[in-house]
Design a protein around this motif. Sequence first.
Motif, PDB file in Angstrom:
ATOM      1  N   SER A  59      46.819  29.956 -19.043  1.00  0.00           N
ATOM      2  CA  SER A  59      46.957  28.519 -18.811  1.00  0.00           C
ATOM      3  C   SER A  59      47.245  28.243 -17.348  1.00  0.00           C
ATOM      4  O   SER A  59      47.091  27.116 -16.873  1.00  0.00           O
ATOM      5  N   GLY A  67      44.520  26.406 -15.547  1.00  0.00           N
ATOM      6  CA  GLY A  67      44.591  24.953 -15.648  1.00  0.00           C
ATOM      7  C   GLY A  67      45.660  24.380 -14.740  1.00  0.00           C
ATOM      8  O   GLY A  67      45.446  23.373 -14.050  1.00  0.00           O
ATOM      9  N   GLY A  93      41.889  19.884 -14.980  1.00  0.00           N
ATOM     10  CA  GLY A  93      43.029  20.791 -14.884  1.00  0.00           C
ATOM     11  C   GLY A  93      44.021  20.619 -16.012  1.00  0.00           C
ATOM     12  O   GLY A  93      44.481  21.596 -16.607  1.00  0.00           O
ATOM     13  N   GLY A 126      42.742  22.055 -19.125  1.00  0.00           N
ATOM     14  CA  GLY A 126      42.750  23.514 -19.089  1.00  0.00           C
ATOM     15  C   GLY A 126      44.099  24.126 -19.411  1.00  0.00           C
ATOM     16  O   GLY A 126      44.173  25.228 -19.962  1.00  0.00           O
ATOM     17  N   GLY A 172      37.137  21.289 -18.704  1.00  0.00           N
ATOM     18  CA  GLY A 172      38.462  21.882 -18.528  1.00  0.00           C
ATOM     19  C   GLY A 172      38.992  22.505 -19.804  1.00  0.00           C
ATOM     20  O   GLY A 172      39.657  23.543 -19.773  1.00  0.00           O
TER      21      GLY A 172
END
Length: 391
Positions: A142, A145, A254, A257, A308
């Motif tokens: 993660s 992201g 982002g 994500g 994303g």
Amino acid sequence: MNLLDRNSNTNIIIAGIIALIVGVGVARFVFTSLLPSMLESTITLTFAGVLASLNFAGYLSGSIFAVFIKNMQTKVKWFRIGMVLAILTTLVLAITTNEIIWLISRIIAGFAAAMGLVVGSAIVMSKLKFDDKTKAMGIHFSGIGFSIAICDIVTRIVFFYAGTWQDAWMVLTIFGAIIALYPMYILNFDKTEPSHTTHHKIDKSIFSVFVIVLLAAYFTEGVGFVIQGTFLPDIINSLEGLEGFGTLTWLIVGISGIFSCIIWMRLAARFGYITIIIIAMSIQALGVLIPTFTVNPLFIVLSGVFYGGTFVGLVALFMSLGGKLAGSNPVILMGALTTAYGIGQVIAPLYAVVLTDWSGNYNYALYVTAIIIIGGILLLLGAKKILKVQY
């Protein structure tokens, strides 16, 4: 809670996420955030495509190099070198506009990103003390992201205070230098630990027919990632009535994500990696095509969510599956997978700028990209049906 405990699983995951923010965010993704501003005043779209391609060439070279790092202490050394290079190459963009220096710095930044992602993730996977590391690695990835969202927010703050894109690069250099200290400290091993200082041989037997198919599919995902990963804000800004909407869409990429990794990894644990990878790639292909047939802001936002919400998760899915298949030395197959991904990344920006310059818009580049992603989906469907894979 002792945040300086190198053996704490929580600290290891936090350090891994920060390493991705520096290695992948500062050294790579923030280029996408700043691209519209740079295109307005300094560089051409063609030069931007060359810079992106060379960045991914550096990433590819780093991925190949990572395959041959056999000792855990050596991995730690190169991971730290990667962190330093990520910061220095960001500084270069802040203090000069010399095109030759930029080209060289983007190659080195790509190498640094590979050290942060490939080698750093292998260190994280080796250090974590869980019987099943699937969910933990989902949280770790993660960080990709987070790298987009946090670096984009930093640039927004700079622009809010009337800063230029060069000011943004300088602030990101300082930001990266500060936060990089933590992962450089935590992601290390005691030199007395024999389990982490053994030399691993490259086992060619892991490259089965299924793994070859997986590598080919990840190549198509590398292509699928890179067009929007490089040009998305400019793609959106070029659409009628959506001028300036691109940067907001990139921030949404982002944020999407951050959560996608955990969701996709949990789905993979329940339904199998290949099934979930196929679903994620199908959603991504649809997201790639959305800007070619509508300028509706809601659909454009959905395109960002699809992108994303899939590309970060797909990195986690492919890399985690590679780690499972590789056994005791995950960096070998992770490096091979990232090499395949990297080849797609190098090729995609070049055909994108050629098709865009020829046609006057991004549509044809997006069509070709979607077709290539669909090719990867078909390969994986074939693997499920013919090879009867159980992953």
